[in-house]
Design an enzyme around this catalytic site. Structure first.
Site, short mmCIF file in Angstrom:
data_model
loop_
_atom_site.label_atom_id
_atom_site.label_comp_id
_atom_site.label_asym_id
_atom_site.label_seq_id
_atom_site.Cartn_x
_atom_site.Cartn_y
_atom_site.Cartn_z
N ASP A 80 0.80 -1.22 0.00
CA ASP A 80 0.00 0.00 0.00
C ASP A 80 0.83 1.27 0.00
O ASP A 80 0.32 2.34 -0.30
CB ASP A 80 -0.83 0.04 1.29
C1 BGC Z 1 0.01 1.23 6.27
C2 BGC Z 1 -0.33 0.02 5.45
C3 BGC Z 1 -1.81 -0.05 5.30
C4 BGC Z 1 -2.34 1.25 4.73
C5 BGC Z 1 -3.83 1.26 4.55
C6 BGC Z 1 -0.60 2.47 5.69
O1 BGC Z 1 -0.36 3.54 6.52
O2 BGC Z 1 1.40 1.35 6.36
O3 BGC Z 1 0.20 -1.14 6.04
O4 BGC Z 1 -2.13 -1.12 4.46
O5 BGC Z 1 -1.98 2.32 5.56
O6 BGC Z 1 -4.48 1.34 5.74
C1 NOJ Z 2 -1.98 -3.87 5.37
C2 NOJ Z 2 -3.13 -3.85 4.44
O1 NOJ Z 2 -4.30 -4.26 5.11
C3 NOJ Z 2 -2.89 -4.74 3.25
O2 NOJ Z 2 -3.94 -4.63 2.34
C4 NOJ Z 2 -1.58 -4.38 2.59
O3 NOJ Z 2 -1.36 -5.28 1.53
C5 NOJ Z 2 -0.44 -4.41 3.57
N1 NOJ Z 2 -0.74 -3.57 4.68
C6 NOJ Z 2 0.90 -4.00 2.95
O4 NOJ Z 2 0.95 -2.65 2.66
#
Ligand code: BGC
Ligand code: NOJ
Length: 843
Positions: free
Chosen positions: A507
């Site tokens: 993400d």
């Molecule tokens: C986090 C991710 C997460 C994304 C969406 C980001 O701040 O680092 O792990 O998937 O937010 O919530």
């Molecule tokens: C947590 C999110 O829920 C997931 O969708 C994502 O793939 C990982 N973070 C990695 O960024």
């Protein structure tokens, strides 16, 4: 091999100076419980009550909260995230010795009185917390009975003194005014809305019932009341906290019905306990919804408290409580019975048999919406998350997985893309947490394939499903899957690789955001030109998912699609080979200027773990030595005692062209932590290469039970995976963060059961294809699959000639390793004889 604490000996001390080897409890495998023997765990160690309808989060000291279906819109009780002391608000109980005025909490919090004895048993769907002080023992079991929208707090009080004890007992919850977001922000309104009523031993929380709500909560007690409170201020007293409630100190409540303010439910019960006597007291917190709201005598809409009480009061009887708890235990035995293994390695067995499977089920239920790290007000069910979560429990709950797949598909867009999440209450997709994550739709294909491999139920493919942005346009699930695939092929970049969009699985790799405004969230900022930045990860995922889709098309006799997709996969494979390979490992991406990311040309972010996992998983690089080379690189540059890092070198400064990933301090989250989700991908890749020892080693490093011995370093619960473990770039390397709701659960389970143990569903049936490390001579397993049970015995032995593996079913040898599908409700014995040679690597 030295044990984990020995290996990490360089740390010596944990973060709070305690011994790094400190444990706070132990596994009770026979009861499927984790037993915590001191309340001051490094963090509140939580558990979940209920399912996806009525859900509670409970810590080892009774902290937590409860909601009905949707953690944002139907919150029953308040919780204070990020509070000091930690774990603010919960299901509180106070005992008061009437002779001395001394009072305490038998769950330790909130009074934090030093107890003579304490124990918390976290089990499957329940927590039993026991505390003894001055000879008064109180054990409270908290759970949600199956199919009920209520939670039980069942207390057992015993007087171990030689004289009788005169006690006061207070229960306390603080009601949330339903919408948790509004409740936490809109005080000018919501300090004037609270409404309660008291009927006998039942406190009714009915805020807003008189206008648009048709739901209310009740908090009941099995005993006659000496008094009650309905307002927080009246109970605690001004300027006091939950640790010193004025009413408890005084031994008396005000018995007033408050309006507005902060409604609470507090029962006051007086008890006389003879020496040696045990008394059971039950509290029930319940959610009620009425289709046709009742009216009171003056014609005003009013909750039907009598009906509510009739429904709830049965659970105030201890005999009914015991029955409900037994039913809950049986339920979990049945679900977990879909697969039980015995390898003789406790870290493996207890995770597969109990905790990892349980974490998969919980994560399936709540996705990323509500935990100590997810406030419950921000996120619903994530598209890619839910598709991956079901991989870990489709064998336990195939019907619910089926329904989930269809729900997810109905939030797919006509373009083939997808809303990034949907709200459980409405099942409507929305973009509140962002959109344009170009990996999203492909996960639907992979999840549907997993369902088909498990169940063989091809009828799901013909289910008509609407689209999230066009409810009238209904097509079969199969068509949805084709649109998902086409979404990728219609969005290829300059190198012929998939465009990344906002981001892919990672993400935080935001190649099209270029955000310089601290006030815009990375996940929703508007994107610049999205026609250049490409993802090798999505390319690998496309091959992985579409290998299955090709097979699905073939089985449907849809030859044109089969051919078209096969060609698309081959092209993608070629694209990875030609422009997705960096010489020693798979490249990660091309940025918005077409520059490489995850390449030896980069000073930072040279090697990313994700494509090294997903590409070999899809079969890319298995035959030409590239997958093996990629895993060597991972081992060399990303491996730590605590697991594999996501990226190295981590980014030292914020890089607008990379986005959120570089916003984290080095070693944290996506910027070079051990982002656990990716580790099982490497396990699977290693199994595909027949690298059994590597697979086992990688799996063990993040295995929570294996890390239990370093609880003081790890800090999170030792019975579930956490999303991330701080990487070696940071001083607190090894510290886990964000436990419970993580895709790690499903993938760790899949890697362990389907690849290391090799019990793997295929379209044709269950295959047994273990990839065992040399010191594991075999294992036993019981697996329910397509209407039969397989009693599986795997052993290493003399396999003649080049047979590799010999499989006997009910005594007779079979061709290959795929077991016959029986559908006969019977148990079939399977003997698998593995040669001494290392495993071959699965096709
Ligand atoms: C986090 C991710 C997460 C994304 C969406 C980001 O701040 O680092 O792990 O998937 O937010 O919530
Ligand atoms: C947590 C999110 O829920 C997931 O969708 C994502 O793939 C990982 N973070 C990695 O960024």
């Amino acid at each position: 091999m030295p044990s984990l604490p020995e290996r990490i000996g360089f740390m010596g001390k944990g973060l709070s100076g305690k011994s790094a080897r400190m444990r706070y409890g132990r596994f009770d495998d026979a009861r499927r419980e984790y037993v915590i023997h001191r309340p001051d765990t490094p963090l509140p160690w939580i558990n979940y009550l209920g399912d996806d309808t009525f859900v509670g989060i409970i810590s080892n000291t009774a902290g937590g909260y409860t909601f009905y279906r949707d953690a944002r819109l139907r919150r029953l009780t308040r919780y204070r995230h990020n509070a000091a002391p930690a774990d603010g608000n919960g299901r509180y109980i106070y005992l008061r010795d009437e002779a001395t005025g001394e009072y305490w909490s038998p769950t330790w919090r909130p009074t934090q009185t030093q107890l003579d004895a304490y124990e918390c048993r976290h089990g499957l769907g329940y927590a039993a917390i026991a505390g003894t002080l001055g000879g008064i023992e109180a054990q409270t079991t908290y759970f949600v009975p199956l199919d009920e929208t209520l939670e039980i707090w069942a207390m057992r009080l015993t007087n171990h003194r030689s004289e009788s004890a005169s006690l006061s007992l207070f229960s306390a919850v603080e009601f949330c005014l339903w919408n948790a977001h509004d409740d936490a922000t809109n005080f000018q309104r919501n300090l004037n809305t609270g409404e309660v009523a008291v009927a006998s031993s039942t406190i009714v929380h009915k805020t807003e019932y008189r206008e648009r709500r048709n739901h209310f909560a009740t908090f009941s007690c099995s005993e006659p009341l000496a008094g009650f409170e309905t307002q927080r201020d009246a109970f605690l007293g001004p300027y006091r906290g939950w640790d010193r409630p004025q009413a408890v100190e005084r031994g008396a409540t005000s018995n007033e019905i408050g309006v507005g303010g902060s409604p609470v439910g507090v029962h006051h019960v007086r008890l006389e306990l003879q020496p040696g006597e045990t008394k059971r007291v039950v509290f029930v917190l319940a959610y009620h919804e009425e289709e046709f709201p009742a009216r009171d005598s003056s014609g005003r809409k009013a909750p039907d408290v009598d009906a509510a009480r009739r429904a709830v009061d049965v659970f105030l009887r201890p005999a009914r409580v015991d029955e409900a708890l037994t039913a809950l235990r049986e339920h979990w035995e049945r679900e977990l019975g879909a697969l039980q293994v015995n390898t003789g390695v406790p870290d493996m067995d207890r995770m597969v048999n109990t905790w990892n499977a349980y974490q998969c089920a919980v994560t399936f239920n709540v996705s990323r919406s509500a935990s100590r790290y997810e406030s419950g007000i921000g996120r619903g069910i994530g598209f890619r998350d839910a598709n991956q979560d079901l991989l870990g429990c489709v064998h336990m709950i195939p019907d619910r997985a089926r329904a989930r797949i269809l729900d997810l598909a109905s939030t797919q867009l006509v373009s083939g893309g997808a809303y990034h999440q949907y709200q459980p209450l409405t099942r409507q997709g929305n973009d509140e947490i962002g959109s344009g994550f170009n990996d999203d739709p492909l996960w639907l294909i992979y999840a549907a394939a997993a369902y088909l491999k498990e169940t063989g139920d091809t009828s799901i493919l013909d289910e008509p499903v609407p689209y999230g942005d066009d409810r009238e346009a209904s097509e079969s699930l199969y068509d949805h899957l084709l649109r998902a695939a086409d979404y990728t092929t219609a969005r290829l970049g300059p190198h012929g690789l998939p465009l990344i969009g906002r981001a892919d699985w990672n993400d935080c790799l935001n190649l099209n955001s270029h955000s310089s405004d601290p006030d815009e969230p990375f996940q929703t900022v508007s994107l610049h030109d999205t026609d250049v930045a490409e993802s090798v990860f999505i390319a690998g995922l496309f091959c992985l998912a579409c290998n299955d889709l090709v097979e699905i098309a073939r089985r449907r006799g849809d030859e044109a699609t089969e051919r078209r997709l096969r060609t698309a996969v081959e092209r993608m494979h070629t694209a990875i080979d030609t422009v997705g390979w960096d010489g020693d490992w798979f490249l990660r991406a091309y940025d918005a200027t077409g520059a490489k990311i995850g390449s030896r040309e980069n000073a930072e972010g040279r090697l990313f773990v994700e494509p090294q996992g997903i590409c070999p998983m899809a079969g890319v690089g298995l035959d030409d030595g590239r997958a093996a080379s990629a895993l060597e690189a991972v081992d060399r540059d990303l491996s730590t005692d605590h697991g594999l890092l996501l990226v190295q070198p981590a980014f030292q400064a914020y890089r607008p062209e990379l986005g959120e990933i570089s916003s984290y301090p080095p070693g944290y989250k996506e910027n070079g932590s051990i982002f656990c989700h990716t580790n099982p991908w490497i396990v699977i890749a290693a199994c595909r290469l027949g690298q059994a020892e590597r697979a086992w080693d990688v799996a063990m490093r993040i295995n929570p039970s294996h890390r239990e011995a370093i609880s003081e370093v790890h800090r999170c619960e030792p019975y579930v995976y956490a999303q991330t473990i701080v990487g070696r770039d940071a001083a607190d390397h090894g510290r886990a963060r964000n436990s419970w709701l993580t895709g790690t659960a499903a993938w760790a389970y899949v890697a362990a059961t389907q690849w290391i143990l090799g019990i793997r569903p295929t379209f044709n049936g269950l295959t047994i294809d273990p990839c065992l490390p040399p010191d594991l001579d075999g294992f036993e397993a019981v697996r329910r699959y397509r209407g039969a049970t397989y009693d599986i015995h795997v052993e290493r032995g003399a396999v003649p000639g080049d047979a590799g593996v010999i499989v006997r079913v009910d005594g007779d040898p079979i061709e290959g390793q795929i077991l016959p599908v029986f559908h006969d409700g019977e148990t079939h014995t399977v003997h698998v004889m593995l040669g001494h040679a290392p495993c071959e690597g699965a096709p």
